[in-house]
Write an enzyme that holds these catalytic residues in place. Sequence first.
Site: not given
Length: 332
Positions: A210, A246, A220-223, A243-244, A192, A90
Amino acid sequence: MKSRREFIKIGAIGSAALITQTACASEKGEDLEEILIPPVAAIKPIVLSTWNHGLDANKAAWEVLSQGGSALDAVEQGVRVTESDPTNQSVGLGGLPDRDGNVTLDACIIDHNSNCGAVAFLQYIENPISVARKVMEDTPHVLLAGVGALNFALEKGFEKTNLLTEKSKQAWENWLKDSEYEPQINSENHDTIGMIAIDESGNLSGACTTSGMAYKLHGRVGDSPIIAAGLFLDNEVGAAVATGVGEAVIRTAGSAIVVELMRHGKTPQEACEEAVARIMSKHKDLTNMQVGFIALNKNGEYGCHSVYAGFNIAVKHNDFEDMVDAQYELEW
Ligand code: GLY
């Protein structure tokens, strides 16, 4: 459970920290009368990070902190361990790819002066956190993305690496058989790595890195690379990392909210609980909506909380080194 051992061991340090740590673990409230002694000192140095992989990352961070090094160097060195671990699917090398088979990475870093740097949608670089640090230190920008981030990394001397390990390739090929587009957030001790630390001088820094949701849409981009979402700190107040899922963290400016709640008087534990409550109130469908937060204030008091069961954090300071289970709102 570690919470009892934890609060007895650090009994000499200060009651405020003890209460916070006890609240963070699942044995909240146990024998509080044993530990109510006047606060005497802040806990420092201290390093906290998400999930089981945080134990090894914390060890690397501690090498820096225990020798009087900066929290900034500590968090960078710490999360690099996880990024370079090919067995971790991950983060960094060996991360699960997007639905087209590309490993794309997100990371950010922030120091005690609120200098920050980030990279998003970065491919082929094993340690995106160090590229993020270069963005912070060598450019007037905060966030570089995609090919621009890659070219910047190559210019700075980072090596181009194939990040898709055989194990992750096989997992992706397995997923392709059904190709069901259901981005998967990991619920069992992997996701993450977010790390926050205070050094001997009392300064805070944080890092977050992450490979994002497995089998996500390309691009796609997360938090995790978004300052204020995946990571935030104010050196006068404290730090928080998420974490989790995003998207849920971005929608609620999760980590910034945790820090602002601490600024307005909440304990780290209370701040994490309120941020989780906010996420839950903003999302009608909480299916698979795992999000967890860690918060750390200037005194070294910390808290952690998550939507679903299973989130844990790695904690290291002079008197303690172990995992602590977060309290949570829902069973899976
Ligand atoms: N929190 C990691 C991600 O959503 O990408």
